[in-house]
Motif scaffolding. Structure first.
Motif, PDB file in Angstrom:
ATOM      1  N   GLY A  56       0.805  -1.208   0.000  1.00  0.00           N
ATOM      2  CA  GLY A  56       0.000   0.000   0.000  1.00  0.00           C
ATOM      3  C   GLY A  56       0.838   1.258   0.000  1.00  0.00           C
ATOM      4  O   GLY A  56       2.067   1.223   0.089  1.00  0.00           O
ATOM      5  N   LEU A  62      -4.152   3.814   0.487  1.00  0.00           N
ATOM      6  CA  LEU A  62      -4.705   2.841  -0.443  1.00  0.00           C
ATOM      7  C   LEU A  62      -3.795   1.620  -0.435  1.00  0.00           C
ATOM      8  O   LEU A  62      -2.569   1.750  -0.509  1.00  0.00           O
ATOM      9  N   TRP A  63      -4.384   0.430  -0.296  1.00  0.00           N
ATOM     10  CA  TRP A  63      -3.573  -0.783  -0.303  1.00  0.00           C
ATOM     11  C   TRP A  63      -4.291  -1.879  -1.085  1.00  0.00           C
ATOM     12  O   TRP A  63      -5.507  -1.826  -1.295  1.00  0.00           O
ATOM     13  N   ILE A  81      -9.275  -4.296  -2.855  1.00  0.00           N
ATOM     14  CA  ILE A  81      -8.608  -3.012  -2.623  1.00  0.00           C
ATOM     15  C   ILE A  81      -9.113  -2.438  -1.305  1.00  0.00           C
ATOM     16  O   ILE A  81     -10.314  -2.482  -1.011  1.00  0.00           O
ATOM     17  N   THR A 128      -9.090   0.973   1.419  1.00  0.00           N
ATOM     18  CA  THR A 128      -8.906   2.424   1.498  1.00  0.00           C
ATOM     19  C   THR A 128      -8.865   2.853   2.960  1.00  0.00           C
ATOM     20  O   THR A 128      -9.468   2.212   3.832  1.00  0.00           O
TER      21      THR A 128
END
Length: 526
Positions: free
Chosen positions: A293, A328-329, A344, A346
């Motif tokens: 991330g 974000l990762w 995903i 956040t």
């Protein structure tokens, strides 16, 4: 436990921010620091007679005073630097953050026309036998052990403590060195041997140790084999067994960093092997996962210095900064995640604050979410409001409101207000658990004395609590209490943690037995 916050992995980046300027009268902004004078006093001033003579002399003889090199190494300014009031104020906070002093003050003075910084510190008593007891709603916990927060005057912490709760017994060994082999490198380790498992965590690296720091690098790890208890309405609802190994690396860079504000970019990666199953202690399958991330942090940093807020007879740094974090990762299928779990994630959090002379208001909000297959999977949202005022002499008036909500949390991550101490304070163990929580607290902390026998501060606090936690399948389960607490806190220890003896009248839901409740516990920390 009084030392756990120092040993928690993830707390390494807390030495941030600036505060109210330390002004030089009739001084130009181009002044250069010529020398730094360190004056470190022992736990008691024997000339002042501010404590029983025998106790003061014995404590001073047994205590190893903090080394001057540790103090100088913690400062963020050096001889030859231009004077910067923000960095001087942050240096004062960094010394307090070491948790080895009861008092810290940095002033300026003139010697033969040259500018000198005078760093005056008073050591706190750091060798602490741990004998603790807490009770709420008839549920009793106790602990015993030994903690040394300033080993041989080096600001290194060692801890060995046994803690018994109605759930389990835990023997903990902890180590923290804020300058492991250089001025800024930190090493933390915590091992817990439980009656139903074991866990070890560690951290190594250099965090963003000051607001103006340009780089950070930390490595964290965990290994655990333990039970996870999930509670519902005060009873054990389910028991799971967890085995995990985890290693993570985080790298940060600040393209803009001054003593007053910063812009930080970070990247992180984590490898994890984890299995959660029914409590068989023999998990046959092993799963490996990887995540990566990036994050952006913006901060305009400010701290307010208050006394008698969460402790007695010491200056406390209250964070009234303006902060924003965006992250974000990714958890891709190629790195071990099943199609229903890959996705995903956040992150978004913010803090807004408005201080005034003798008080402040702080608003915090945070949210995380995971999207798998294009639809929301799990997440968390939380918000809090704290208003505090010391504008009435001898009183600290506090209003605190918070709430949070979970969506499909992992086992063991449910809200438990007895563990986190952010709920009605005279209710019993695990009586408020769930995926939703809310808590309103009104409190007036009244000072009785700041220096009883030169050893402790004493106060009273009428309080009102209302809140609870519940699951999505049930109606909101809320309870409240109104009562009075006796607050006692040490003034010569390295930490000013306050013990609270509270008695209150209970109403609403979530309790068994009589209407009146009694709690002995650590004071609420806002």
């Amino acid at each position: 436990m009084t030392w756990s916050n120092r040993l928690a992995v993830g707390a390494a980046g807390a030495l941030l921010a600036t505060g109210s300027p330390v002004r030089l009268s009739a001084q130009s902004p181009a002044t250069t620091i010529d020398t730094i004078i360190v004056v470190n006093r022992n736990v008691f001033d024997l000339q002042a007679g501010d404590a029983p003579g025998f106790i003061a002399r014995l404590a001073n003889r047994l205590h190893a005073r903090t080394r001057a090199g540790v103090i100088r190494g913690t400062l963020l300014v050096n001889p030859g630097d231009r004077y910067d009031s923000a960095r001087v104020a942050e240096s004062e906070r960094a010394l307090r953050k070491l948790s080895v002093f009861s008092r810290v003050r940095i002033d300026t003075t003139r010697l033969d026309g040259r500018l000198a910084l005078r760093v005056a510190t008073t050591d706190g008593w750091s060798t602490k036998p741990q004998l603790g007891y807490s009770s709420a709603g008839g549920d009793v916990s106790w602990l015993a052990g030994l903690v040394e927060d300033n080993l041989l005057g080096t600001a290194t912490s060692l801890a060995a403590v046994y803690n018994r709760t109605p759930d389990r017994g835990v023997f903990s060994l902890g180590y923290l060195n804020p300058h492991f082999f250089s001025r800024r490198v930190q090493l933390q380790g915590l091992y817990k041997r439980k009656t139903d498992g074991k866990q070890g965590t560690w951290l190594f690296g250099v965090p963003f140790y000051e607001t103006a720091a340009r780089r950070a690098l930390t490595v964290v790890g965990e290994a655990a084999s333990e039970r996870i208890l999930v509670f519902r309405d005060g009873d054990t609802n389910s028991i799971w067994f967890r085995r995990t190994q985890r290693v993570g690396v985080s790298l940060g860079f600040a393209p803009h960093a001054t003593p007053r504000d910063y812009v930080r970019l970070s990247v992180a990666a984590q490898w994890r092997r984890e299995d959660i199953d029914t409590v068989t202690d023999t998990v046959p399958q092993r799963s490996q996962f990887g995540t990566a991330g990036a994050g952006l942090d913006l901060g305009h940093v400010r701290f307010q210095v208050l006394e008698r807020f969460n402790s007695y007879a010491r200056r406390e740094d209250v964070d009234v900064s303006q902060l924003l974090h965006v992250g974000l990762w990714a958890a891709p299928r190629a790195w071990g995640y099943a199609p229903t779990a890959a996705g995903i994630g956040t992150e978004l959090s913010a803090q807004l604050a408005a201080p005034w002379a003798g008080g402040f208001v702080v608003v915090r909000g945070a949210g995380t979410g995971v999207v798998t297959g294009g639809v929301p999977d799990s997440g968390r949202v939380a918000g809090a409001l704290t208003v505090a005022s010391q504008n009435v002499a001898g009183h600290t008036l506090i209003v605190h409101l918070e709430g949070a909500r979970l969506r499909r949390p992992k086992f063991g991550e449910e809200f438990d207000l007895w563990n986190t101490q952010n709920g009605p304070r005279v209710f019993g163990i695990h009586q408020f658990t769930g995926w939703r929580m809310a808590w309103l607290a009104l409190e007036d902390r009244i000072l009785v004395t700041d220096e009883a026998w030169g050893l402790m501060g004493v106060g009273l606090a009428p309080f009102f609590d209302y809140g609870g936690a519940w699951y999505p399948t049930e109606a909101p389960r809320l309870g409240g209490d109104v009562g009075l607490s006796l607050r006692i806190g040490p003034t010569r220890a390295v930490r000013g943690d306050v013990a609270e003896f509270a008695v209150g009248y209970r109403f609403g839901q979530g309790f068994t037995g009589g209407r009146w409740g009694f709690a002995v516990r650590k004071g609420v920390h806002y």
